[in-house]
Write a protein that holds these residues in place. Structure first.
Motif, PDB file in Angstrom:
ATOM      1  N   GLY A  63       0.791  -1.219   0.000  1.00 17.56           N
ATOM      2  CA  GLY A  63       0.000   0.000   0.000  1.00 17.56           C
ATOM      3  C   GLY A  63       0.822   1.267   0.000  1.00 17.56           C
ATOM      4  N   ARG A  64       2.132   1.147   0.220  1.00 16.62           N
ATOM      5  CA  ARG A  64       3.005   2.325   0.241  1.00 16.62           C
ATOM      6  C   ARG A  64       4.045   2.305  -0.871  1.00 16.62           C
ATOM      7  N   PHE A  65       4.536   1.118  -1.221  1.00 17.68           N
ATOM      8  CA  PHE A  65       5.562   0.987  -2.258  1.00 17.68           C
ATOM      9  C   PHE A  65       4.947   0.400  -3.520  1.00 17.68           C
ATOM     10  N   THR A  66       5.486   0.812  -4.653  1.00 17.59           N
ATOM     11  CA  THR A  66       5.062   0.264  -5.936  1.00 17.59           C
ATOM     12  C   THR A  66       6.293  -0.069  -6.770  1.00 17.59           C
ATOM     13  N   ILE A  67       6.383  -1.322  -7.192  1.00 17.17           N
ATOM     14  CA  ILE A  67       7.475  -1.744  -8.068  1.00 17.17           C
ATOM     15  C   ILE A  67       6.964  -1.777  -9.505  1.00 17.17           C
ATOM     16  N   SER A  68       7.807  -1.363 -10.424  1.00 19.38           N
ATOM     17  CA  SER A  68       7.433  -1.397 -11.835  1.00 19.38           C
ATOM     18  C   SER A  68       8.674  -1.657 -12.666  1.00 19.38           C
ATOM     19  N   ARG A  69       8.481  -2.082 -13.891  1.00 21.29           N
ATOM     20  CA  ARG A  69       9.597  -2.356 -14.778  1.00 21.29           C
ATOM     21  C   ARG A  69       9.303  -1.797 -16.156  1.00 21.29           C
ATOM     22  N   ASP A  70      10.385  -1.471 -16.848  1.00 23.94           N
ATOM     23  CA  ASP A  70      10.306  -1.006 -18.223  1.00 23.94           C
ATOM     24  C   ASP A  70      11.268  -1.876 -19.029  1.00 23.94           C
ATOM     25  N   ASP A  71      10.751  -2.851 -19.716  1.00 27.68           N
ATOM     26  CA  ASP A  71      11.610  -3.791 -20.418  1.00 27.68           C
ATOM     27  C   ASP A  71      12.283  -3.151 -21.645  1.00 27.68           C
ATOM     28  N   ALA A  72      11.735  -2.101 -22.150  1.00 31.38           N
ATOM     29  CA  ALA A  72      12.378  -1.405 -23.268  1.00 31.38           C
ATOM     30  C   ALA A  72      13.666  -0.716 -22.819  1.00 31.38           C
ATOM     31  N   LYS A  73      13.670  -0.302 -21.547  1.00 28.72           N
ATOM     32  CA  LYS A  73      14.830   0.398 -20.995  1.00 28.72           C
ATOM     33  C   LYS A  73      15.648  -0.488 -20.060  1.00 28.72           C
ATOM     34  N   ASN A  74      15.201  -1.722 -19.846  1.00 27.56           N
ATOM     35  CA  ASN A  74      15.885  -2.640 -18.932  1.00 27.56           C
ATOM     36  C   ASN A  74      16.019  -2.057 -17.532  1.00 27.56           C
ATOM     37  N   THR A  75      14.933  -1.485 -17.050  1.00 24.71           N
ATOM     38  CA  THR A  75      14.961  -0.857 -15.733  1.00 24.71           C
ATOM     39  C   THR A  75      13.858  -1.411 -14.828  1.00 24.71           C
ATOM     40  N   VAL A  76      14.118  -1.294 -13.539  1.00 21.39           N
ATOM     41  CA  VAL A  76      13.112  -1.588 -12.522  1.00 21.39           C
ATOM     42  C   VAL A  76      13.105  -0.417 -11.550  1.00 21.39           C
ATOM     43  N   LEU A  78      11.252   1.548  -7.991  1.00 24.16           N
ATOM     44  CA  LEU A  78      10.523   1.368  -6.747  1.00 24.16           C
ATOM     45  C   LEU A  78      10.077   2.734  -6.259  1.00 24.16           C
ATOM     46  N   GLN A  79       8.787   2.976  -6.332  1.00 19.39           N
ATOM     47  CA  GLN A  79       8.211   4.209  -5.813  1.00 19.39           C
ATOM     48  C   GLN A  79       7.818   3.975  -4.361  1.00 19.39           C
ATOM     49  N   MET A  80       8.388   4.781  -3.480  1.00 18.53           N
ATOM     50  CA  MET A  80       8.161   4.607  -2.047  1.00 18.53           C
ATOM     51  C   MET A  80       7.461   5.834  -1.499  1.00 18.53           C
ATOM     52  N   ASN A  81       6.249   5.645  -1.027  1.00 14.79           N
ATOM     53  CA  ASN A  81       5.448   6.730  -0.461  1.00 14.79           C
ATOM     54  C   ASN A  81       5.217   6.501   1.027  1.00 14.79           C
ATOM     55  N   ASN A  82       4.858   7.576   1.704  1.00 14.06           N
ATOM     56  CA  ASN A  82       4.575   7.498   3.140  1.00 14.06           C
ATOM     57  C   ASN A  82       5.683   6.744   3.877  1.00 14.06           C
ATOM     58  N   LEU A  83       6.903   7.164   3.631  1.00 14.74           N
ATOM     59  CA  LEU A  83       8.044   6.467   4.220  1.00 14.74           C
ATOM     60  C   LEU A  83       8.052   6.569   5.736  1.00 14.74           C
ATOM     61  N   LYS A  84       8.499   5.493   6.359  1.00 14.97           N
ATOM     62  CA  LYS A  84       8.580   5.394   7.809  1.00 14.97           C
ATOM     63  C   LYS A  84      10.035   5.230   8.240  1.00 14.97           C
ATOM     64  N   LEU A  85      10.275   5.491   9.508  1.00 17.64           N
ATOM     65  CA  LEU A  85      11.633   5.382  10.018  1.00 17.64           C
ATOM     66  C   LEU A  85      12.214   3.987   9.758  1.00 17.64           C
ATOM     67  N   ASP A  86      11.371   2.963   9.894  1.00 16.41           N
ATOM     68  CA  ASP A  86      11.827   1.585   9.700  1.00 16.41           C
ATOM     69  C   ASP A  86      12.180   1.254   8.259  1.00 16.41           C
ATOM     70  N   ASP A  87      11.868   2.150   7.330  1.00  7.08           N
ATOM     71  CA  ASP A  87      12.242   1.927   5.933  1.00  7.08           C
ATOM     72  C   ASP A  87      13.701   2.288   5.663  1.00  7.08           C
ATOM     73  N   SER A  88      14.357   2.902   6.621  1.00  3.53           N
ATOM     74  CA  SER A  88      15.754   3.275   6.438  1.00  3.53           C
ATOM     75  C   SER A  88      16.607   2.022   6.269  1.00  3.53           C
ATOM     76  N   ALA A  89      17.370   1.995   5.199  1.00  2.00           N
ATOM     77  CA  ALA A  89      18.193   0.824   4.884  1.00  2.00           C
ATOM     78  C   ALA A  89      18.973   1.100   3.607  1.00  2.00           C
ATOM     79  N   VAL A  90      19.874   0.187   3.305  1.00  4.36           N
ATOM     80  CA  VAL A  90      20.486   0.188   1.976  1.00  4.36           C
ATOM     81  C   VAL A  90      19.601  -0.692   1.088  1.00  4.36           C
TER      82      VAL A  90
END
Length: 120
Positions: A63-76, A78-90
């Motif tokens: 409900g907060r993150f959305t993953i998507s891919r673009d195969d024409a560009k070979n990319t993936v 990650l849209q991250m919304n409503n970030l929380k402190l616990d989302d901090s990471a590498v």
């Protein structure tokens, strides 16, 4: 290889978008994923997207993150919304990048990681 970008510092409740681009010997890319690892914790799978577009998420980001891919560009991405402190990471991207010469041989590649820091 995979090259990740887009990390940074954001206030809790804010948004960030990560991107990861594959390059090199690419025939076809299958499942693409984002993982993350916080200090003192194990790396966890955050989100994945299949070649057919099927997505899945760890419960903590649904409900907060959305993953998507673009195969024409070979990319993936990650849209991250409503970030929380616990989302901090590498955050690390990962993909099964198969070559033209060996389309049936899985070849897992990892990006270099990008830091996401959420502050209060």
């Amino acid at each position: 290889q995979l090259q990740a970008s887009g990390g940074g510092l954001v206030l809790a409740g804010g948004s960030l978008s990560l991107s990861c681009a594959a390059s090199g010997n690419i025939g076809r890319i299958y499942t693409m994923t984002w993982h993350r690892q916080a200090p003192g914790k194990e790396r966890e799978l955050v989100a994945s997207v299949s070649r057919g577009g099927t997505t899945s998420y760890v419960d903590s980001v649904k409900g907060r993150f959305t993953i998507s891919r673009d195969d024409a560009k070979n990319t993936v991405n990650l849209q991250m919304n409503n970030l929380k402190l616990d989302d901090s990471a590498v955050y690390y991207c990962n993909a099964d990048v198969r070559t033209i010469a060996a389309p049936l041989v899985p070849r897992i590649r990892w990006g270099q990681g990008t830091q996401v820091t959420v502050s209060s």
